[in-house]
Design a protein around this motif. Structure first.
Motif, PDB file in Angstrom:
ATOM      1  N   GLY A 127       2.324  15.117  -8.756  1.00  0.00           N
ATOM      2  CA  GLY A 127       3.343  16.160  -8.942  1.00  0.00           C
ATOM      3  C   GLY A 127       4.585  15.880  -8.129  1.00  0.00           C
ATOM      4  O   GLY A 127       4.896  14.735  -7.799  1.00  0.00           O
ATOM      5  N   LEU A 128       5.291  16.933  -7.792  1.00  0.00           N
ATOM      6  CA  LEU A 128       6.527  16.818  -7.024  1.00  0.00           C
ATOM      7  C   LEU A 128       6.257  16.232  -5.645  1.00  0.00           C
ATOM      8  O   LEU A 128       5.255  16.554  -5.010  1.00  0.00           O
ATOM      9  CB  LEU A 128       7.163  18.191  -6.852  1.00  0.00           C
ATOM     10  N   VAL A 129       7.173  15.380  -5.196  1.00  0.00           N
ATOM     11  CA  VAL A 129       7.113  14.811  -3.856  1.00  0.00           C
ATOM     12  C   VAL A 129       8.330  15.328  -3.104  1.00  0.00           C
ATOM     13  O   VAL A 129       9.467  15.189  -3.573  1.00  0.00           O
ATOM     14  CB  VAL A 129       7.138  13.265  -3.894  1.00  0.00           C
ATOM     15  N   TYR A 130       8.077  15.951  -1.952  1.00  0.00           N
ATOM     16  CA  TYR A 130       9.160  16.506  -1.149  1.00  0.00           C
ATOM     17  C   TYR A 130       9.374  15.686   0.110  1.00  0.00           C
ATOM     18  O   TYR A 130       8.410  15.298   0.784  1.00  0.00           O
ATOM     19  CB  TYR A 130       8.865  17.955  -0.761  1.00  0.00           C
ATOM     20  N   LYS A 131      10.640  15.469   0.430  1.00  0.00           N
ATOM     21  CA  LYS A 131      11.027  14.697   1.611  1.00  0.00           C
ATOM     22  C   LYS A 131      10.439  15.305   2.886  1.00  0.00           C
ATOM     23  O   LYS A 131       9.872  14.599   3.705  1.00  0.00           O
ATOM     24  CB  LYS A 131      12.560  14.672   1.702  1.00  0.00           C
ATOM     25  N   ILE A 133       0.823  -1.216   0.000  1.00  0.00           N
ATOM     26  CA  ILE A 133       0.000   0.000   0.000  1.00  0.00           C
ATOM     27  C   ILE A 133       0.855   1.262   0.000  1.00  0.00           C
ATOM     28  O   ILE A 133       0.515   2.256  -0.655  1.00  0.00           O
ATOM     29  CB  ILE A 133      -1.024  -0.004   1.175  1.00  0.00           C
ATOM     30  N   ASP A 134       1.989   1.244   0.711  1.00  0.00           N
ATOM     31  CA  ASP A 134       2.849   2.429   0.753  1.00  0.00           C
ATOM     32  C   ASP A 134       3.447   2.726  -0.622  1.00  0.00           C
ATOM     33  O   ASP A 134       3.570   3.890  -1.003  1.00  0.00           O
ATOM     34  CB  ASP A 134       3.963   2.250   1.789  1.00  0.00           C
ATOM     35  N   ALA A 135       3.802   1.690  -1.362  1.00  0.00           N
ATOM     36  CA  ALA A 135       4.319   1.886  -2.727  1.00  0.00           C
ATOM     37  C   ALA A 135       3.238   2.467  -3.623  1.00  0.00           C
ATOM     38  O   ALA A 135       3.492   3.365  -4.432  1.00  0.00           O
ATOM     39  CB  ALA A 135       4.844   0.568  -3.292  1.00  0.00           C
ATOM     40  N   ARG A 136       2.017   1.985  -3.472  1.00  0.00           N
ATOM     41  CA  ARG A 136       0.911   2.515  -4.278  1.00  0.00           C
ATOM     42  C   ARG A 136       0.620   3.966  -3.923  1.00  0.00           C
ATOM     43  O   ARG A 136       0.326   4.787  -4.790  1.00  0.00           O
ATOM     44  CB  ARG A 136      -0.334   1.638  -4.111  1.00  0.00           C
ATOM     45  N   LEU A 137       0.739   4.316  -2.643  1.00  0.00           N
ATOM     46  CA  LEU A 137       0.555   5.712  -2.231  1.00  0.00           C
ATOM     47  C   LEU A 137       1.662   6.606  -2.808  1.00  0.00           C
ATOM     48  O   LEU A 137       1.412   7.745  -3.199  1.00  0.00           O
ATOM     49  CB  LEU A 137       0.521   5.822  -0.708  1.00  0.00           C
ATOM     50  N   ALA A 138       2.878   6.073  -2.871  1.00  0.00           N
ATOM     51  CA  ALA A 138       3.987   6.824  -3.472  1.00  0.00           C
ATOM     52  C   ALA A 138       3.736   7.045  -4.964  1.00  0.00           C
ATOM     53  O   ALA A 138       4.011   8.127  -5.499  1.00  0.00           O
ATOM     54  CB  ALA A 138       5.309   6.088  -3.245  1.00  0.00           C
ATOM     55  N   ILE A 139       3.217   6.044  -5.651  1.00  0.00           N
ATOM     56  CA  ILE A 139       2.885   6.169  -7.080  1.00  0.00           C
ATOM     57  C   ILE A 139       1.841   7.262  -7.275  1.00  0.00           C
ATOM     58  O   ILE A 139       1.978   8.125  -8.147  1.00  0.00           O
ATOM     59  CB  ILE A 139       2.394   4.818  -7.646  1.00  0.00           C
ATOM     60  N   ILE A 140       0.820   7.268  -6.454  1.00  0.00           N
ATOM     61  CA  ILE A 140      -0.232   8.289  -6.561  1.00  0.00           C
ATOM     62  C   ILE A 140       0.340   9.673  -6.292  1.00  0.00           C
ATOM     63  O   ILE A 140       0.039  10.630  -7.007  1.00  0.00           O
ATOM     64  CB  ILE A 140      -1.398   7.957  -5.608  1.00  0.00           C
ATOM     65  N   ALA A 141       1.201   9.789  -5.286  1.00  0.00           N
ATOM     66  CA  ALA A 141       1.808  11.085  -4.969  1.00  0.00           C
ATOM     67  C   ALA A 141       2.644  11.591  -6.146  1.00  0.00           C
ATOM     68  O   ALA A 141       2.592  12.776  -6.494  1.00  0.00           O
ATOM     69  CB  ALA A 141       2.665  10.977  -3.709  1.00  0.00           C
TER      70      ALA A 141
END
Length: 188
Positions: free
Chosen positions: A15-19, A3-11
């Motif tokens: 657009g941009l994903v910031y640490k 699920i966390d990988a899928r959430l990362a894909i959606i993010a």
């Protein structure tokens, strides 16, 4: 895929994903399923660009080698207006200057600072209120592009996002300088 990988894909699709804005998704990109996430996007002709030092990730169209079968581009390039391009250049310069002078990780600029900088490059006008509204609209567009983020609890203060260093690179600056010279030549 978890699920966390899928959430990362959606993010990433958004657009941009910031640490510093989403540690859980960032952790998944760095330590978790980066290979699976990258494989997911390669099928669509996209690459995940991750800058661990500056702390952001984004998608870009895949660059194909000669002879490779290419897919249509999913991410369209946008032509930026003169004012948006100008502000991006000024912010890029500002973040470089900030990095040279400060150890703080956030480069902060006020709306008044932005107005003072950009007004020097705009045609003189008698309608100052209209000019300020145009500059404020430009700031909102740059914020929508993800290069500025309004700071909470601080009126008219913005963080210059580090991703601007990737998008406004030396080639982009060179192209902008050529267009700026053409603009000046056409004016006279």
């Amino acid at each position: 895929m978890n699920i966390d990988a899928r959430l990362a894909i959606i993010a990433l699709l958004k657009g941009l994903v910031y640490k510093n804005e989403n540690e859980k998704i960032w952790s998944e990109l760095i330590d978790g399923s980066f290979g699976a996430i990258q494989d997911y996007f390669v099928v669509m002709g996209l690459d995940v660009i991750l800058d661990d030092v500056e702390g952001y990730a984004y998608l870009q169209n895949r660059v194909y080698e000669d002879g490779e079968t290419t897919l249509p581009k999913l991410i369209r390039s946008r032509e930026l207006s003169y004012k948006v391009s100008l502000l991006a250049v000024l912010l890029r310069k500002r973040i470089v200057d900030f990095d040279m002078q400060n150890e703080n990780t956030k480069a902060v600029v006020t709306l008044d600072d932005i107005r003072e900088q950009i007004i020097l490059f705009l045609p003189k006008t008698n309608n100052e209120i209209k000019l300020i509204k145009e500059i404020d609209t430009t700031v909102k567009k740059v914020e929508e592009l993800g290069f500025l983020r309004k700071l909470k609890n601080q009126t008219d203060s913005y963080e210059i996002k580090r991703s601007i260093k990737t998008f406004v690179d030396a080639q982009w600056l060179n192209d902008f300088n050529k267009r700026l010279q053409e603009y000046k030549d056409a004016e006279y």
